[in-house]
Design an enzyme around this catalytic site. Structure first.
Site, PDB file in Angstrom:
ATOM      1  N   HIS A   2       1.872  34.377  45.732  1.00 16.22           N
ATOM      2  CA  HIS A   2       1.612  33.656  44.495  1.00 16.22           C
ATOM      3  C   HIS A   2       2.667  32.586  44.268  1.00 16.22           C
ATOM      4  O   HIS A   2       3.770  32.652  44.794  1.00 16.22           O
ATOM      5  CB  HIS A   2       1.563  34.603  43.293  1.00 16.22           C
ATOM      6  CG  HIS A   2       0.632  34.153  42.212  1.00 16.22           C
ATOM      7  ND1 HIS A   2       0.924  33.097  41.374  1.00 16.22           N
ATOM      8  CD2 HIS A   2      -0.592  34.585  41.855  1.00 16.22           C
ATOM      9  CE1 HIS A   2      -0.088  32.916  40.534  1.00 16.22           C
ATOM     10  NE2 HIS A   2      -1.023  33.803  40.807  1.00 16.22           N
ATOM     11  N   CYS A   3       2.305  31.569  43.467  1.00 19.79           N
ATOM     12  CA  CYS A   3       3.238  30.531  43.049  1.00 19.79           C
ATOM     13  C   CYS A   3       2.954  30.262  41.575  1.00 19.79           C
ATOM     14  O   CYS A   3       2.448  31.141  40.885  1.00 19.79           O
ATOM     15  CB  CYS A   3       3.087  29.277  43.905  1.00 19.79           C
ATOM     16  SG  CYS A   3       1.410  28.583  43.945  1.00 19.79           S
ATOM     17  N   LYS A   4       3.246  29.090  41.086  1.00 16.41           N
ATOM     18  CA  LYS A   4       3.054  28.810  39.657  1.00 16.41           C
ATOM     19  C   LYS A   4       1.596  28.943  39.226  1.00 16.41           C
ATOM     20  O   LYS A   4       1.277  29.643  38.267  1.00 16.41           O
ATOM     21  CB  LYS A   4       3.579  27.415  39.330  1.00 16.41           C
ATOM     22  CG  LYS A   4       3.527  27.078  37.849  1.00 16.41           C
ATOM     23  CD  LYS A   4       4.134  25.718  37.574  1.00 16.41           C
ATOM     24  CE  LYS A   4       4.081  25.391  36.082  1.00 16.41           C
ATOM     25  NZ  LYS A   4       4.680  24.069  35.784  1.00 16.41           N
ATOM     26  N   GLY A   6      -0.920  29.520  41.681  1.00 17.38           N
ATOM     27  CA  GLY A   6      -1.642  30.287  42.692  1.00 17.38           C
ATOM     28  C   GLY A   6      -2.573  29.444  43.531  1.00 17.38           C
ATOM     29  O   GLY A   6      -3.539  29.966  44.104  1.00 17.38           O
ATOM     30  N   THR A  10       0.680  28.588  47.373  1.00 15.42           N
ATOM     31  CA  THR A  10      -0.059  29.780  47.820  1.00 15.42           C
ATOM     32  C   THR A  10      -1.137  29.389  48.827  1.00 15.42           C
ATOM     33  O   THR A  10      -1.270  29.999  49.889  1.00 15.42           O
ATOM     34  CB  THR A  10      -0.710  30.479  46.608  1.00 15.42           C
ATOM     35  OG1 THR A  10       0.311  30.909  45.712  1.00 15.42           O
ATOM     36  CG2 THR A  10      -1.521  31.694  47.059  1.00 15.42           C
TER      37      THR A  10
END
Length: 212
Positions: A2-4, A6, A10
């Site tokens: 995940h990232c900020k 997604g 990601t």
């Protein structure tokens, strides 16, 4: 993973993983699949530099699949060292009230940060078909390179105009061994790609990176 949001970082990693696992043969198909699976509008990875690096990984696998599968990636070799000599902007960004801009740039390569404003005076441009920013001396870079362009403003905070990442490992080379100019269209520049109505950049805006 995940990232900020997604989607961007990601999606970059998931697309690269699917290529590595052989789920897809080409970057375009892996990115398209992720976009459809992750979002309602099919827009998964949208930042040009992230898309560029998935294509880099695709090319890397195409050229070195056997070594990768045998865990012999160390035999591939390092990225080449190249010298940046100038940047060319085709058409002038519109960040000032008069429709012009005062461009300067910063180049990050590893721990090295090159600030153009420390090496030559920032100038104002308006309506120029081409802007050439030549470095007083060649800038040596190797591996992953980040270039950020800003607009200098005397009366308010300087504004980031656009940026892009590239890897010297994947620069094209001519038959004589010379590194070819890296040309990036508006749609390949982070930030500029969002300017759909051409308020800040003309539709045919582009940037060239010239090497020696």
């Amino acid at each position: 993973i995940h990232c900020k949001a997604g989607k961007g970082r990601t999606g970059t990693m998931i697309a690269a993983l699917m290529l590595f696992m052989g789920e897809f043969e080409r970057a375009y198909d892996a990115l398209r699949f992720f976009g459809i699976a992750r979002t309602h509008n099919g827009k998964g990875v949208t930042i040009p530099s992230q898309i560029r690096y998935v294509h880099y990984f695709d090319k890397y696998l195409q050229e070195n699949r056997a070594l990768v599968e045998e865990d012999r990636e160390g035999e591939v070799g390092e990225a080449r060292e190249v010298n940046i000599v100038k940047f060319k902007l085709h058409t002038t960004p519109h960040f000032d009230l008069d429709g012009g801009s005062d461009p300067y740039f910063r180049v990050t390569n590893g721990s090295t940060i090159y600030k153009s404003e420390d090496h030559f005076k920032v100038q104002h441009y308006k309506g120029a078909a081409n802007i050439t920013l030549s470095l007083p001396k060649p800038l040596s870079v190797k591996g992953d390179v980040r270039v950020v362009f800003y607009d200098q403003d005397k009366f308010s905070k300087n504004e980031k105009m656009f940026q892009f990442w590239f890897s010297t490992r994947f620069l094209e080379v001519s038959s004589t061994g010379a590194v070819r100019t890296l040309s990036l269209q508006k749609g390949e520049l982070d930030g500029a790609v969002k300017d759909k109505k051409c308020r800040l950049f003309d539709k045919d805006f582009s940037v060239d990176v010239l090497f020696e």
